[in-house]
Design a protein around this motif. Structure first.
Motif, PDB file in Angstrom:
ATOM      1  N   TYR A   1       0.837  -1.200   0.000  1.00  0.00           N
ATOM      2  CA  TYR A   1       0.000   0.000   0.000  1.00  0.00           C
ATOM      3  C   TYR A   1       0.878   1.259   0.000  1.00  0.00           C
ATOM      4  CZ  TYR A   1      -3.561   3.363   1.442  1.00  0.00           C
ATOM      5  OH  TYR A   1      -4.408   4.442   1.499  1.00  0.00           O
ATOM      6  N   THR A   2       1.936   1.245   0.797  1.00  0.00           N
ATOM      7  CA  THR A   2       2.825   2.409   0.885  1.00  0.00           C
ATOM      8  C   THR A   2       3.470   2.711  -0.464  1.00  0.00           C
ATOM      9  OG1 THR A   2       3.291   1.991   3.217  1.00  0.00           O
ATOM     10  CG2 THR A   2       4.884   3.322   1.998  1.00  0.00           C
ATOM     11  N   LEU A   3       3.988   1.685  -1.116  1.00  0.00           N
ATOM     12  CA  LEU A   3       4.658   1.900  -2.393  1.00  0.00           C
ATOM     13  C   LEU A   3       3.682   2.353  -3.473  1.00  0.00           C
ATOM     14  CD1 LEU A   3       7.149  -1.116  -2.399  1.00  0.00           C
ATOM     15  CD2 LEU A   3       7.607   1.265  -1.795  1.00  0.00           C
ATOM     16  N   LEU A   4       2.505   1.764  -3.507  1.00  0.00           N
ATOM     17  CA  LEU A   4       1.508   2.163  -4.505  1.00  0.00           C
ATOM     18  C   LEU A   4       1.000   3.581  -4.237  1.00  0.00           C
ATOM     19  CD1 LEU A   4      -0.543  -1.153  -4.854  1.00  0.00           C
ATOM     20  CD2 LEU A   4       1.077  -0.178  -6.500  1.00  0.00           C
ATOM     21  N   ARG A   5       0.821   3.917  -2.956  1.00  0.00           N
ATOM     22  CA  ARG A   5       0.345   5.249  -2.626  1.00  0.00           C
ATOM     23  C   ARG A   5       1.436   6.296  -2.896  1.00  0.00           C
ATOM     24  NH1 ARG A   5      -4.210   6.196  -3.301  1.00  0.00           N
ATOM     25  NH2 ARG A   5      -5.189   4.997  -1.648  1.00  0.00           N
ATOM     26  N   GLY A   6       2.673   5.887  -2.845  1.00  0.00           N
ATOM     27  CA  GLY A   6       3.743   6.808  -3.191  1.00  0.00           C
ATOM     28  C   GLY A   6       3.709   7.201  -4.649  1.00  0.00           C
TER      29      GLY A   6
END
Length: 599
Positions: free
Chosen positions: A212-217
């Protein structure tokens, strides 16, 4: 002086530091290159607008029926895979940062930026074309628009490929890799911690939170919503996107840096410059400062002229006039501008004379008057008359106090005595930074500078209190290099020393002396006069205010008391938009602005 461009604007080939290309298709290539830049500007604006509108969209959703909102959200997520957007349009700060950065580097025609854009956009365009063969994608008109815009961008890149010829620093790939890995790692760790703290859903695993963190970045859009086990707050999404955007900007900077211009003045170049100064050094009072060893020199094809410069923050900053025969100046200027273009450096000249400014203007540079240089003609100098009363009184007061001045060429000063003078000069210096670039030599006591002139002032007890050093200006001139004094010494000490030099100049076979440079002199001279216009009065008030810290007006007043001849000096630049960057580079070069992480 007014803050407006001077009249040094004869017909010139171009205003973008490029010589005109008359080969077939040159105009089309330039327009195609400009089109790629404008496309990236538009994409950057759209991405930023999408991110900024996110909180407002959330607020609207909160006022809707929760069940209906959930249904629409799922429907949007279901259909989002059937749409694709134009190149770099992802509604995220990372893509916005990438687009903005590409605008800057492609505007400077960097080859690496062109290659990266082709590598990213060309396969994407091919993928879009293949997708349009499928009915589910072909049915949506927006997909055709996206594919068309991406295709036009790729076509513009291919057409303009010869326009992008600026090279980067050889160390960029390694530095960019380190910056990229470090940035992603830091963003991943901090982002995952934020997601873990703000996640309102239960059952999320660590891999879910990392994904989620990488995609939201990458995007604040629906991309990360596919990780259904995580539902973080909107401010967390934006923070993660900002963190990754900052890391990505660092990665881009490391990957596309211009070469730093580490080549400095070598012994061979210095010898050639001294030969040119021996023959043509009387033309420019700043000519001897070309021998600073933190500069580089580039010569004309004939070797009869040279431009000396230093690369500071991506700006190739020259100072004064070219050295050598004026007939060979165009060749040296062409070589300097060509090197700047090849390395994507911004060309600029500080303190050029009107003669040199006119020639630079013919090579595509614009001119802005910076101020005036104070030059005293020895034949016209006198202490008599009411206009010289203040200087005369200061000179007589200091002389009655028992102060004396000794004037010598550097070559006549014993080595041990010169060492003591250098130590005193360092002790009297204001701060730890040695200031100066365009009008300072940056060294004292070097054996190669034997023709420089030293003035040493002692008080009635024989204690050294101040010193002045002047560099040669041809055979019969001097130009002020260094001015240091003990702050506890008598007021008017500098006026006393300058007058002593001017009175003894004939014994040194000197007929003219260049003193300090007075920035914006004409503003102070005309701004307080009766009838000055509102713009000039406002400009005068602004400079007077800043003079409390930067001594702009005091330098003018200190020079004006000698009744000098004022010679204008100019700033030369390629584009008006470059002026802020040139100003920062000049401040760094002159020592007024220091960067703590660089030597």
């Amino acid at each position: 002086m007014s803050a407006q461009q001077s009249t040094l604007n004869p017909p010139r080939p171009s205003a973008d530091r490029r010589a005109p290309d008359t080969t077939p298709g040159a105009a089309l290539r330039r327009r195609a290159a400009d089109a790629t830049v404008w496309y990236l500007r538009l994409i950057a604006v759209l991405n930023i607008a999408a991110v900024l509108s996110l909180p407002f969209r959330q607020e609207v959703d909160e006022h809707n029926n929760g069940r209906l909102t959930l249904h629409l959200h799922r429907q949007h997520a279901h259909h989002s895979g059937q749409f694709f957007t134009p190149y770099l349009a992802t509604a995220g700060l990372v893509s916005a940062a990438l687009a903005i950065f590409f605008v800057l580097v492609m505007r400077r025609r960097k080859r690496a930026a062109w290659v990266v854009n082709v590598v990213l956009s060309a396969p994407l365009f091919v993928l879009y074309v293949l997708a349009l063969t499928q009915h589910e994608y072909r049915a949506h008109a927006f997909n055709w628009v996206s594919a068309a815009l991406t295709g036009l961008f790729v076509a513009a890149l291919l057409i303009s490929r010869r326009e992008f010829d600026a090279i980067g620093d050889p160390s960029n790939p390694r530095l960019a890799l380190a910056a990229g890995v470090g940035g992603v790692a830091v963003t991943g760790v901090l982002g995952t911690l934020l997601v873990h703290v703000t996640n309102t859903s239960r059952g999320a695993t660590l891999p879910d939170e990392i994904a989620y963190t990488l995609l939201r970045g990458i995007s604040v859009g629906p991309l990360a919503d596919r990780v259904t086990a995580v539902h973080a707050s909107r401010w967390t999404d934006i923070v993660i996107n900002v963190l990754l955007a900052a890391a990505f900007c660092l990665f881009l900077y490391a990957g596309f840096r211009s070469p730093r211009g580490r080549r400095l003045l070598g012994a061979e170049d210095e010898e050639r410059l001294r030969g040119l100064l021996d023959r043509h050094g009387a033309r420019d009072s700043l000519g001897y400062f070309a021998l600073r060893r933190d500069k580089a020199a580039i010569f004309s094809p004939t070797g009869k002229a040279a431009v000396t410069y230093r690369v500071v923050g991506g700006v190739s900053l020259a100072s004064g006039d070219p050295i050598g025969d004026p007939e060979a100046w165009p060749g040296a200027i062409d070589a300097w501008l060509t090197e700047a273009r090849q390395h994507a450096w911004t060309p600029a000249v500080m303190g050029a004379s009107e003669e040199a400014g006119t020639i630079y203007a013919r090579h595509g540079l614009d001119a802005l008057e910076l101020g005036d240089e104070a030059i005293v003609d020895i034949a016209d100098f006198t202490l008599e008359g009411r206009a010289m009363r203040v200087v005369r009184q200061a000179h007589n007061r200091v002389r009655r106090a028992g102060y004396t001045v000794r004037v010598r060429r550097h070559e006549d000063i014993p080595a041990d005595e010169m060492t003591l003078l250098t130590e005193r000069a360092d002790h009297w210096r204001d701060g730890t930074t040695e200031r100066g670039f365009s009008m300072a030599l940056g060294r004292l006591g070097d054996p190669a500078d034997g023709r420089c002139v030293m003035l040493e002032c002692r008080d009635a007890d024989g204690v050294p209190r101040a010193l002045l050093s002047f560099v040669p200006w041809g055979e019969h001139g001097l130009s002020l290099d260094l001015m240091r004094r003990d702050r506890d010494a008598e007021n008017g000490l500098m006026e006393f020393m300058v007058v002593e030099l001017l009175l003894r100049a004939p014994d040194l076979k000197v007929d003219r002396v260049s003193l300090n440079f007075a920035m914006f002199r004409s503003v102070f001279e005309r701004g307080s006069r009766l009838g000055a216009g509102p713009v000039l009065r406002l400009w005068h008030a602004t400079l007077t205010f800043f003079s409390r810290w930067w001594q702009i007006e005091s330098l003018y007043r200190a020079n004006a008391k000698y009744r000098p001849i004022w010679e204008p000096r100019y700033l030369l630049f390629a584009r008006s938009s470059d002026i802020p960057r040139i100003g920062l580079a000049s401040a760094r070069a002159e020592g007024f602005l220091t960067v703590p992480w660089r030597p």
